[in-house]
Write a protein that holds these residues in place. Structure first.
Motif, mmCIF file in Angstrom:
data_model
loop_
_atom_site.group_PDB
_atom_site.id
_atom_site.type_symbol
_atom_site.label_atom_id
_atom_site.label_comp_id
_atom_site.label_asym_id
_atom_site.label_seq_id
_atom_site.Cartn_x
_atom_site.Cartn_y
_atom_site.Cartn_z
ATOM 1 N N ALA A 39 2.453 2.169 -3.679
ATOM 2 C CA ALA A 39 1.452 1.610 -4.789
ATOM 3 C C ALA A 39 2.339 3.168 -5.869
ATOM 4 C CB ALA A 39 0.135 1.492 -3.942
ATOM 5 N N ARG A 85 -8.323 1.611 3.732
ATOM 6 C CA ARG A 85 -7.822 0.361 3.356
ATOM 7 C C ARG A 85 -8.461 -0.358 4.191
ATOM 8 N NH1 ARG A 85 -1.174 0.722 5.749
ATOM 9 N NH2 ARG A 85 -0.439 2.193 4.415
ATOM 10 N N PHE A 144 0.975 -1.417 -0.028
ATOM 11 C CA PHE A 144 0.061 -0.042 -0.208
ATOM 12 C C PHE A 144 0.827 1.463 0.161
ATOM 13 C CE2 PHE A 144 -3.041 -3.625 1.740
ATOM 14 C CZ PHE A 144 -3.870 -2.895 0.989
ATOM 15 N N ARG A 188 -5.123 -4.280 -5.770
ATOM 16 C CA ARG A 188 -4.137 -5.595 -5.687
ATOM 17 C C ARG A 188 -4.519 -6.057 -6.509
ATOM 18 N NH1 ARG A 188 -3.451 -7.347 0.408
ATOM 19 N NH2 ARG A 188 -5.596 -8.331 -0.449
ATOM 20 N N TYR A 192 0.492 -2.956 -6.547
ATOM 21 C CA TYR A 192 -0.588 -2.109 -6.164
ATOM 22 C C TYR A 192 -0.549 -1.262 -6.907
ATOM 23 C CZ TYR A 192 -0.472 -4.883 -1.418
ATOM 24 O OH TYR A 192 -0.905 -5.702 -0.485
ATOM 25 N N TRP A 193 -1.569 -0.923 -7.530
ATOM 26 C CA TRP A 193 -1.805 1.123 -7.814
ATOM 27 C C TRP A 193 -2.387 1.809 -6.968
ATOM 28 C CZ3 TRP A 193 -1.738 -3.535 -10.796
ATOM 29 C CH2 TRP A 193 -0.773 -3.756 -11.469
ATOM 30 N N ALA A 194 -2.807 2.700 -7.504
ATOM 31 C CA ALA A 194 -3.941 3.700 -6.455
ATOM 32 C C ALA A 194 -4.387 5.025 -7.738
ATOM 33 C CB ALA A 194 -3.315 4.370 -5.565
ATOM 34 N N ASN A 200 1.209 5.465 -8.165
ATOM 35 C CA ASN A 200 -0.262 6.218 -8.328
ATOM 36 C C ASN A 200 -0.129 7.237 -9.515
ATOM 37 O OD1 ASN A 200 -0.844 7.025 -5.957
ATOM 38 N ND2 ASN A 200 0.721 9.141 -5.447
ATOM 39 N N SER A 207 -8.389 8.144 -2.196
ATOM 40 C CA SER A 207 -7.533 7.488 -3.053
ATOM 41 C C SER A 207 -8.158 5.790 -2.851
ATOM 42 C CB SER A 207 -6.349 7.059 -3.059
ATOM 43 O OG SER A 207 -5.883 8.707 -2.823
ATOM 44 N N TYR A 208 -8.008 5.297 -3.200
ATOM 45 C CA TYR A 208 -8.577 3.736 -3.735
ATOM 46 C C TYR A 208 -7.635 3.126 -4.338
ATOM 47 C CZ TYR A 208 -12.902 4.769 -3.120
ATOM 48 O OH TYR A 208 -14.592 5.567 -2.425
ATOM 49 N N TYR A 209 -6.693 1.808 -4.059
ATOM 50 C CA TYR A 209 -5.301 0.847 -3.996
ATOM 51 C C TYR A 209 -6.547 -0.217 -4.577
ATOM 52 C CZ TYR A 209 -3.654 3.729 -1.037
ATOM 53 O OH TYR A 209 -3.190 4.939 0.122
ATOM 54 N N ALA A 241 -5.044 10.411 -5.608
ATOM 55 C CA ALA A 241 -3.841 9.980 -5.690
ATOM 56 C C ALA A 241 -3.657 10.235 -7.249
ATOM 57 C CB ALA A 241 -4.250 7.943 -6.313
#
Length: 290
Positions: A52, A112, A49, A161, A72-74, A54, A157-159, A206
């Motif tokens: 990640a 998270r 996290f 996975r 991981y990306w955001a 952006n 922001s959103y992650y 992000a």
């Protein structure tokens, strides 16, 4: 010998300006926007996290990965938007694989917390002969505010996975490639009225992708006749003194109720018994003992 050394040193000094000119050019070789103004696809992915990568609005990701890694990306989402995450995983050649592989995609918010998908394939299995697989997830519409106990999506922001849920042990580490696309539709005008607004996003957007939510105006507390008794800097001293007085009164009352009645001890309580041969007053007088 000395002449050869001097020629080598002179040649090295002559190359220094060329190296100084090429170094900034190598540093500046980073993805730049295309002719249409869309950011170039990101070629990296984080492993947690905190790392990640952006993604800016409208930016995709095309990454060469290793089977078994967590990626991981955001991205940012504002109120009223409905985000959809699409991934295409190109697997290693079937001759190098030893069985089917199952990949999984999950989406988390800024706190998270795992967000549920309203549509899409979060888990997909590719047989050994299959060369690629597709994953996607459509989130719920981002709300302007939510109760503290709820897990509703909020602006911020959103992650994303991506991981391998199941694969043969020999297949871990094989080369693969991933293409990620994030599409966020809607805006604040599409958000349904909820009776309130979020004061600030969960985390900074992000890559500057989400607009900061408007701050809600603070509400004035309702006044009652007893409000002054339970608020203010002097209420603490008032209740402390009142509690001390009540405790003292309770102690005095308890002592009064539980004390022993006062009385006089007997005159000969604990006295030494009388000696023989000498008359003594009291219960021993006239006993006639020799």
């Amino acid at each position: 010998m000395r002449t050869s050394f001097l020629r080598t040193a002179a040649a090295a000094l002559a190359l220094l300006p060329a190296l100084a000119l090429t170094a900034p050019a190598a540093t500046a070789a980073s993805p730049s926007p295309s002719a249409s103004g869309t950011p170039a696809p990101a070629n990296k992915a984080g492993t947690s996290f905190l790392t990640a990568v952006n993604l800016a609005p409208g930016q995709d990701a095309a990454v060469a990965v290793s089977t078994g890694d967590y990626l991981y990306w955001a991205f940012g989402a504002a109120e009223g938007q409905t985000a959809t995450v699409d991934l295409t995983v190109t697997l290693a050649p079937s001759a190098d694989r030893h069985g089917p592989q199952t990949w999984s995609v999950e989406v988390f918010d800024g706190l998270r917390r795992r967000q549920s998908c309203t549509a899409g394939t979060q888990n997909a299995t590719a047989e050994q002969a299959t060369g690629s697989l597709a994953l996607n997830c459509t989130l719920r519409e981002v709300r302007s505010w939510a109760e503290p106990w709820s897990g509703d999506p909020l602006p911020g922001s959103y992650y994303v996975r991506l991981s391998v849920a199941d694969a043969p042990q020999p297949d871990l580490g094989l080369a693969a490639s991933v293409k990620l696309t994030v599409d966020a539709k809607g805006d604040a005008d599409n958000a349904q009225p909820e009776g309130g607004e979020l004061k600030a996003p969960l985390v900074p957007p992000a890559g500057g992708g989400a607009a900061t939510a408007k701050a809600a105006a603070p509400e004035e507390p309702e006044e009652h006749w007893y409000t002054g008794w339970f608020s203010g800097w002097n209420s603490r001293w008032f209740w402390t003194l009142a509690g001390g007085v009540l405790a003292a009164l309770a102690g005095v009352a308890g002592y009064t109720l539980t004390r022993h009645p006062r009385g006089r001890r007997p005159a000969h309580y604990g006295a030494v018994p009388p000696q023989s041969g000498a008359p003594q007053p009291g219960p021993y007088a006239g006993s006639g003992q020799p």
